[in-house]
Write a protein that holds these residues in place. Structure first.
Motif, mmCIF file in Angstrom:
data_model
loop_
_atom_site.group_PDB
_atom_site.id
_atom_site.type_symbol
_atom_site.label_atom_id
_atom_site.label_comp_id
_atom_site.label_asym_id
_atom_site.label_seq_id
_atom_site.Cartn_x
_atom_site.Cartn_y
_atom_site.Cartn_z
ATOM 1 N N ARG A 207 0.809 -1.211 0.000
ATOM 2 C CA ARG A 207 0.000 0.000 0.000
ATOM 3 C C ARG A 207 0.850 1.272 0.000
ATOM 4 O O ARG A 207 0.508 2.257 -0.659
ATOM 5 C CB ARG A 207 -0.935 -0.006 1.200
ATOM 6 C CG ARG A 207 -1.910 -1.179 1.219
ATOM 7 C CD ARG A 207 -3.187 -0.837 1.927
ATOM 8 N NE ARG A 207 -3.931 0.217 1.261
ATOM 9 C CZ ARG A 207 -5.095 0.692 1.707
ATOM 10 N NH1 ARG A 207 -5.639 0.180 2.813
ATOM 11 N NH2 ARG A 207 -5.710 1.660 1.072
ATOM 12 N N THR A 210 2.473 1.602 -3.618
ATOM 13 C CA THR A 210 1.516 1.732 -4.715
ATOM 14 C C THR A 210 0.792 3.069 -4.696
ATOM 15 O O THR A 210 0.596 3.701 -5.737
ATOM 16 C CB THR A 210 0.487 0.591 -4.657
ATOM 17 O OG1 THR A 210 1.170 -0.659 -4.684
ATOM 18 C CG2 THR A 210 -0.479 0.666 -5.829
ATOM 19 N N ARG A 211 0.449 3.518 -3.502
ATOM 20 C CA ARG A 211 -0.390 4.721 -3.409
ATOM 21 C C ARG A 211 0.413 6.005 -3.206
ATOM 22 O O ARG A 211 0.020 7.072 -3.715
ATOM 23 C CB ARG A 211 -1.380 4.555 -2.268
ATOM 24 C CG ARG A 211 -2.350 5.716 -2.126
ATOM 25 C CD ARG A 211 -3.527 5.324 -1.291
ATOM 26 N NE ARG A 211 -4.455 6.426 -1.085
ATOM 27 C CZ ARG A 211 -5.694 6.289 -0.648
ATOM 28 N NH1 ARG A 211 -6.169 5.075 -0.396
ATOM 29 N NH2 ARG A 211 -6.474 7.339 -0.472
ATOM 30 N N GLU A 212 1.512 5.936 -2.474
ATOM 31 C CA GLU A 212 2.228 7.164 -2.119
ATOM 32 C C GLU A 212 3.684 7.183 -2.555
ATOM 33 O O GLU A 212 4.068 7.962 -3.416
ATOM 34 C CB GLU A 212 2.134 7.387 -0.590
ATOM 35 C CG GLU A 212 0.752 7.710 -0.084
ATOM 36 C CD GLU A 212 0.233 9.039 -0.610
ATOM 37 O OE1 GLU A 212 1.060 9.902 -0.990
ATOM 38 O OE2 GLU A 212 -0.987 9.221 -0.659
ATOM 39 N N ILE A 307 -3.786 -5.065 -1.638
ATOM 40 C CA ILE A 307 -3.774 -3.825 -2.413
ATOM 41 C C ILE A 307 -5.101 -3.684 -3.140
ATOM 42 O O ILE A 307 -5.379 -4.410 -4.092
ATOM 43 C CB ILE A 307 -2.624 -3.809 -3.440
ATOM 44 C CG1 ILE A 307 -1.268 -3.951 -2.751
ATOM 45 C CG2 ILE A 307 -2.648 -2.514 -4.246
ATOM 46 C CD1 ILE A 307 -0.100 -4.014 -3.715
ATOM 47 N N SER A 310 -8.397 0.563 -5.933
ATOM 48 C CA SER A 310 -8.463 2.025 -5.795
ATOM 49 C C SER A 310 -7.083 2.628 -5.541
ATOM 50 O O SER A 310 -6.778 3.735 -6.028
ATOM 51 C CB SER A 310 -9.407 2.402 -4.655
ATOM 52 O OG SER A 310 -8.964 1.852 -3.428
ATOM 53 N N ASP A 311 -6.211 1.938 -4.798
ATOM 54 C CA ASP A 311 -4.863 2.458 -4.554
ATOM 55 C C ASP A 311 -4.081 2.585 -5.854
ATOM 56 O O ASP A 311 -3.399 3.591 -6.099
ATOM 57 C CB ASP A 311 -4.104 1.535 -3.595
ATOM 58 C CG ASP A 311 -4.512 1.756 -2.146
ATOM 59 O OD1 ASP A 311 -5.455 2.534 -1.907
ATOM 60 O OD2 ASP A 311 -3.894 1.147 -1.263
ATOM 61 N N SER A 371 -9.505 10.651 0.622
ATOM 62 C CA SER A 371 -9.965 10.222 1.947
ATOM 63 C C SER A 371 -11.384 10.710 2.209
ATOM 64 O O SER A 371 -12.207 9.992 2.779
ATOM 65 C CB SER A 371 -9.013 10.738 3.022
ATOM 66 O OG SER A 371 -9.460 10.383 4.302
ATOM 67 N N TYR A 375 -11.910 6.643 0.045
ATOM 68 C CA TYR A 375 -10.862 5.719 -0.417
ATOM 69 C C TYR A 375 -9.649 5.857 0.499
ATOM 70 O O TYR A 375 -8.695 6.568 0.200
ATOM 71 C CB TYR A 375 -10.466 6.042 -1.869
ATOM 72 C CG TYR A 375 -11.602 5.851 -2.858
ATOM 73 C CD1 TYR A 375 -11.994 4.586 -3.257
ATOM 74 C CD2 TYR A 375 -12.273 6.960 -3.365
ATOM 75 C CE1 TYR A 375 -13.026 4.417 -4.162
ATOM 76 C CE2 TYR A 375 -13.317 6.799 -4.273
ATOM 77 C CZ TYR A 375 -13.688 5.534 -4.657
ATOM 78 O OH TYR A 375 -14.722 5.356 -5.545
#
Length: 376
Positions: A207, A210-212, A307, A310-311, A371, A375
């Motif tokens: 996570r 992948t997201r940040e 995961i 959405s991420d 957020s 999500y």
């Protein structure tokens, strides 16, 4: 051998001192002449230097006379020349060194001075923001006209910039994200092991990257590598008047220079971000395989579970936006170059710093926005 000059000081009891010089005041006897002139300390209300009997003088003699004048003036006793021939007076006068006047600025109120500096900085930043907003509007108009076919899309320039931004950066981006994946996995495993939750290391790797982290670190690397290059290239072109030449032949610099870079940066950030995420996940998989005895197959299955789609979508949405910001900031500061080569360096530095800052700000805004939509 008789000396060719003579110094006759007036009696010391007179209120005004007087010295009579005669003969040749030249380099041949400068030491004795200077000793004779400095043998008396300044006294009285003034000094008259009679040069009527001087028959010859060179630069050394003029310096000796000038030194006498300066010593008495500095002691508060005014000295003046009398009876000198025009050539002698002109030479001595040309060598007189007047003391510098040091003008000290009166110290003001430190609070007011600080407020004044803050006001100037705020005004400069406001002008910079206003200029950037105008540049952004111009770029968006030209970009929209290009996308709908009203302006020419320079495909060769886009491909060239895409290669410079994306293909040439694969090595450094891959290495950076691979190392970041290892660090995240190692630190996560150390902390989670204290609670017997080693298995959740995969959740952290998946996570976070992948997201940040994968998107943000790729954007920072592109800003430092390509954003600075855009500012330097366009700034150098402006100094060499190449941009003025484009306008002269009827070409829009925004269309020729900015749009290809903006399109290429947006598209390449999408590919580089995905590539960086994969490198970080591979590094995390190697770590958990070596330290947690989790085979690659189980690691991949675990990633699919932890995961959410959405991420991945959020990361891929942010990537082209960050690429657009980086290209825009680099080109904007390139067009702001003025004066000399030092301005190119300053604009390049500002492009990198402001690109990274704006990217981080937008990353925070994206985090709050998604957020708010649920999500998390």
């Amino acid at each position: 051998m008789d000396k060719l000059w003579d110094v006759d000081w007036s009696p010391p009891d007179q209120a005004d001192a007087r010295v009579v010089l005669s003969g040749r005041l030249t380099l041949d006897s400068i030491t004795e002449l200077d000793n004779a002139l400095t043998g008396r300390r300044p006294a009285g209300f003034g000094l008259a230097i009679d040069l009527k009997g001087v028959t010859g003088i060179d630069t050394a003699g003029a310096w000796a006379v000038n030194g006498l004048v300066q010593r008495w003036n500095e002691a508060g006793v005014p000295a003046q020349l009398e009876g000198a021939a025009p050539d002698v007076e002109r030479l001595v006068g040309a060598l007189i060194v007047r003391p510098l006047r040091v003008v000290r600025r009166a110290r003001g109120n430190p609070i007011i001075d600080r407020l004044e500096r803050i006001g100037r900085a705020v005004t400069a930043q406001a002008k910079n923001v206003a200029s950037f907003v105008g540049f952004l509007g111009e770029v968006l108009v030209v970009l929209a006209q290009t996308l709908i076919g009203r302006r020419r899309l320079r495909g060769h320039a886009v491909i060239h910039q895409a290669e410079a931004i994306g293909v040439s950066a694969l090595g450094i981006v891959g290495l950076l994200l691979f190392l970041v994946g290892l660090v995240v996995a190692q630190q996560g495993a150390v902390q989670l092991r204290q609670f017997g939750a080693d298995i959740f290391t995969v959740n952290l790797i998946g996570r976070a990257t992948t997201r940040e982290l994968g998107i943000l670190l790729t954007a920072i690397m592109v800003a430092g590598r390509s954003g600075s290059a855009f500012a330097a290239q366009i700034g150098s072109m402006k100094l060499n008047q190449e941009i003025d030449a484009l306008r002269t032949i009827g070409l829009d610099p925004i269309e020729v220079l900015v749009i290809p870079r903006v399109i290429a940066a947006s598209l390449m950030m999408l590919g580089l971000a995905f590539y960086g995420i994969v490198c970080a996940l591979i590094a995390g998989g190697l770590f958990v395989w070596a330290e947690l005895d989790m085979p690659p197959g189980a690691y991949l299955l675990r990633l699919q579970e932890v995961i959410p789609l959405s991420d991945f979508v959020i990361g891929m949405v942010k990537a082209p936006v960050f690429g657009f910001i980086i290209a825009l900031m680099g080109c904007f500061h390139g067009f702001n170059v003025t004066g000399n080569a030092e301005s190119v360096g300053n604009s390049t530095t500002q492009a990198v710093v402001e690109s990274i800052f704006v990217v981080i700000v937008f990353d925070a805004l994206f985090a709050f926005f998604f957020s708010f939509l649920g999500y998390n």
